[in-house]
Design an enzyme around this catalytic site. Structure first.
Site, short mmCIF file in Angstrom:
data_model
loop_
_atom_site.label_atom_id
_atom_site.label_comp_id
_atom_site.label_asym_id
_atom_site.label_seq_id
_atom_site.Cartn_x
_atom_site.Cartn_y
_atom_site.Cartn_z
N GLU A 199 54.41 0.48 30.82
CA GLU A 199 55.03 -0.52 31.70
C GLU A 199 55.22 0.04 33.10
O GLU A 199 55.14 -0.70 34.09
CB GLU A 199 56.36 -1.01 31.09
CG GLU A 199 56.11 -1.95 29.92
CD GLU A 199 57.17 -1.93 28.83
OE1 GLU A 199 58.28 -1.43 29.07
OE2 GLU A 199 56.87 -2.41 27.72
N GLY A 230 55.32 -4.55 22.19
CA GLY A 230 56.10 -5.78 22.31
C GLY A 230 55.34 -7.03 21.88
O GLY A 230 55.78 -8.15 22.13
N ASN A 289 63.29 3.56 22.80
CA ASN A 289 63.16 3.23 24.21
C ASN A 289 63.81 1.86 24.41
O ASN A 289 63.26 0.85 24.01
CB ASN A 289 61.66 3.20 24.59
CG ASN A 289 61.42 2.66 25.98
OD1 ASN A 289 62.34 2.54 26.79
ND2 ASN A 289 60.16 2.33 26.27
N HIS A 312 55.27 5.75 30.90
CA HIS A 312 55.20 4.62 29.98
C HIS A 312 54.25 3.57 30.55
O HIS A 312 54.19 3.37 31.76
CB HIS A 312 56.61 4.02 29.77
CG HIS A 312 56.64 3.00 28.69
ND1 HIS A 312 56.25 1.69 28.91
CD2 HIS A 312 56.97 3.08 27.38
CE1 HIS A 312 56.36 1.03 27.77
NE2 HIS A 312 56.79 1.85 26.82
N GLU A 315 50.64 5.03 22.77
CA GLU A 315 51.08 3.64 22.66
C GLU A 315 49.98 2.72 23.17
O GLU A 315 49.84 2.53 24.39
CB GLU A 315 52.34 3.41 23.50
CG GLU A 315 53.50 4.30 23.11
CD GLU A 315 54.82 3.72 23.61
OE1 GLU A 315 55.68 3.43 22.76
OE2 GLU A 315 54.97 3.54 24.82
N GLY A 353 61.56 -2.57 20.85
CA GLY A 353 62.38 -3.68 20.35
C GLY A 353 63.25 -3.34 19.15
O GLY A 353 64.45 -3.64 19.14
N SER A 405 55.19 -1.85 18.58
CA SER A 405 55.62 -2.72 17.48
C SER A 405 55.92 -1.96 16.18
O SER A 405 55.62 -2.45 15.09
CB SER A 405 54.61 -3.85 17.24
OG SER A 405 54.49 -4.65 18.40
N LYS A 411 64.35 0.27 27.12
CA LYS A 411 63.81 -0.47 28.27
C LYS A 411 64.97 -1.03 29.11
O LYS A 411 66.01 -0.38 29.22
CB LYS A 411 62.85 -1.55 27.78
CG LYS A 411 61.80 -0.97 26.83
CD LYS A 411 60.63 -1.86 26.59
CE LYS A 411 59.65 -1.16 25.67
NZ LYS A 411 58.41 -1.90 25.48
#
Ligand code: PGA
Length: 249
Positions: free
Chosen positions: A97, A173, A9, A95, A167, A235, A213, A11
């Site tokens: 976010e 993150g 992902n 997601h 998640e 990330g 992570s 982002k």
């Protein structure tokens, strides 16, 4: 029996040309991998070039979101038909976010799952609890509700097309991964809930990814758990080197 999925992902990172170079590098490293399903989810503006760069490869392309209408006066939104016509196969839905910053609810997530399926996109349905919910011992409650409401009214045949990503919000993150045991507990719970809502066949076949992570250093121990069938990587999917290591764990 459940083929592992490693999904990236990206982002809101990578311009179109940066995206093209990343996938070129990735292709060099993983084009021979056949025992994993690999998916990258770049931003909308990179989908076209990434799909073209990966044509006939073993890497699938997904969008990070869609709106639930096929078309219409919805300024700034992107429809499932639009991403499908570019050649995307998957779409991340719900997601954390999107839930946190853009007001998505279990109800809008449910509509987006139906819209994705209508256009033959495979939804990667995301669920997860916040830190305060975990600390208040509400994890299973929250996950249970997200599943019940998010997957409401799906038939068994529709459910068999979905991928689920667990998640924990506190692990995204932050560098704080859930321990493999913490993740496994929730994954096993999700599978039980699927059995209750659908049947054993759905519970056995649905792939449940862990996200939060994930790094080259922790992927192996996570994947060793019975109910963890892959990873949704943020990330560490932005660099070919680390994403390759995760794919080839
Ligand atoms: P992270 O993100 O790997 O950077 O924690 C995961 C995700 O949000 O999908």
């Amino acid at each position: 029996m459940r083929k592992p999925i490693i999904a990236g992902n990206w982002k809101m990172y990578k311009t179109a040309s940066e995206s093209a170079s990343l996938v070129q590098e990735l292709l060099k490293n993983v084009s021979m991998v056949i025992d994993r399903e690999i998916i990258v989810c770049p931003p909308f503006t990179s989908l076209d070039i990434v799909v073209k760069s990966l044509a006939k490869s073993n890497i699938h392309v997904g969008a990070q979101n869609i709106y639930f209408e096929a078309e219409g006066a919805f300024t700034g939104e992107i429809s499932p038909a639009m991403v499908k016509s570019l050649g995307c196969t998957h779409v991340i839905i719900g997601h954390s976010e999107r839930r946190q910053y853009f007001g998505e609810t279990n109800q809008s997530v449910n509509k987006k799952i139906f819209a994705s399926l209508k256009f033959n996109l495979i939804p990667i349905f995301c669920i997860g609890e916040t830190l305060s919910e975990r600390e208040a011992n509400k994890t299973f409650n929250i996950i249970g509700t997200q599943i019940k409401e998010g997957l409401s009214n799906l038939t068994k045949e529709q459910m068999l097309k979905l991928v689920i990503a667990y998640e924990p919000v506190w692990a995204i993150g932050t560098g704080k991964t859930a321990t493999p045991e913490q993740a496994e507990d929730v994954h096993a719970f999700i599978r039980k809930e699927l059995q209750k809502m659908f049947d054993k066949d759905v519970a056995d076949k649905t792939r449940i990814l862990y996200g939060g992570s994930v790094k080259p250093e922790n992927i192996k121990e996570l994947m060793a758990k019975e109910n963890i069938d892959g990873a949704l990587v943020g990330g560490a999917s932005l660099k070919a080197d680390s994403f390759t290591k995760i794919i080839k764990y």
